[in-house]
Motif scaffolding. Sequence first.
Motif, PDB file in Angstrom:
ATOM      1  N   SER A 137       0.809  -1.219   0.000  1.00 15.06           N
ATOM      2  CA  SER A 137       0.000   0.000   0.000  1.00 15.06           C
ATOM      3  C   SER A 137       0.844   1.272   0.000  1.00 15.06           C
ATOM      4  CB  SER A 137      -0.899   0.004   1.239  1.00 15.06           C
ATOM      5  OG  SER A 137      -1.579   1.233   1.345  1.00 15.06           O
ATOM      6  N   ASN A 138       0.382   2.262  -0.744  1.00 15.22           N
ATOM      7  CA  ASN A 138       0.995   3.595  -0.747  1.00 15.22           C
ATOM      8  C   ASN A 138       0.184   4.578   0.104  1.00 15.22           C
ATOM      9  OD1 ASN A 138       3.125   3.020  -2.564  1.00 15.22           O
ATOM     10  ND2 ASN A 138       1.699   3.151  -4.266  1.00 15.22           N
ATOM     11  N   TYR A 139      -0.798   4.102   0.830  1.00 15.09           N
ATOM     12  CA  TYR A 139      -1.702   4.979   1.571  1.00 15.09           C
ATOM     13  C   TYR A 139      -0.970   5.731   2.679  1.00 15.09           C
ATOM     14  CZ  TYR A 139      -5.951   6.545   3.890  1.00 15.09           C
ATOM     15  OH  TYR A 139      -6.946   7.318   4.441  1.00 15.09           O
ATOM     16  N   ASN A 140      -1.018   7.055   2.631  1.00  9.22           N
ATOM     17  CA  ASN A 140      -0.416   7.946   3.638  1.00  9.22           C
ATOM     18  C   ASN A 140       1.069   7.683   3.889  1.00  9.22           C
ATOM     19  OD1 ASN A 140      -2.680   9.494   4.034  1.00  9.22           O
ATOM     20  ND2 ASN A 140      -3.373   8.348   5.800  1.00  9.22           N
ATOM     21  N   LYS A 141       1.801   7.301   2.854  1.00  9.14           N
ATOM     22  CA  LYS A 141       3.247   7.140   2.984  1.00  9.14           C
ATOM     23  C   LYS A 141       3.896   7.428   1.635  1.00  9.14           C
ATOM     24  CE  LYS A 141       2.814   2.099   2.744  1.00  9.14           C
ATOM     25  NZ  LYS A 141       3.020   0.868   3.482  1.00  9.14           N
ATOM     26  N   ALA A 142       5.197   7.565   1.635  1.00 12.62           N
ATOM     27  CA  ALA A 142       5.909   7.841   0.393  1.00 12.62           C
ATOM     28  C   ALA A 142       5.643   6.737  -0.615  1.00 12.62           C
ATOM     29  CB  ALA A 142       7.406   7.947   0.677  1.00 12.62           C
ATOM     30  N   THR A 143       5.332   7.129  -1.821  1.00 10.96           N
ATOM     31  CA  THR A 143       5.023   6.167  -2.876  1.00 10.96           C
ATOM     32  C   THR A 143       6.304   5.570  -3.430  1.00 10.96           C
ATOM     33  OG1 THR A 143       3.028   7.382  -3.453  1.00 10.96           O
ATOM     34  CG2 THR A 143       3.883   5.880  -5.103  1.00 10.96           C
TER      35      THR A 143
END
Length: 102
Positions: free
Chosen positions: A46-52
């Motif tokens: 997951s990229n949710y609420n963190k650096a992609t």
Amino acid sequence: MGELEYEKRVSAVIGTMPFLWLDVDDESGPPNLRSFVERNAIALLSNYNKATLDSPSPEWLGRFSGRPKVRLSGLWNQNHVDEPYDPGFLDVLNHLVSQMDL
């Protein structure tokens, strides 16, 4: 475009992707190994609420989803996208893959 049309397009794309079945021999439902693998695989990717680290393509249909967790995670799943993954998961995953007859 309606939801059914999106679902058909998503299924067509996913249907062309390679995948590996893991043999997780236990009953479904938490708490068990199967749910541990699912939860942590989703949380790790997951990229949710963190650096992609690996952004979906500009054409990814999830960018048009009405669900923020889908749009921001880069995954179609909403469950577990906002959770941290257990670093021990990678050892478990490695063990499961090593048990496969590839």
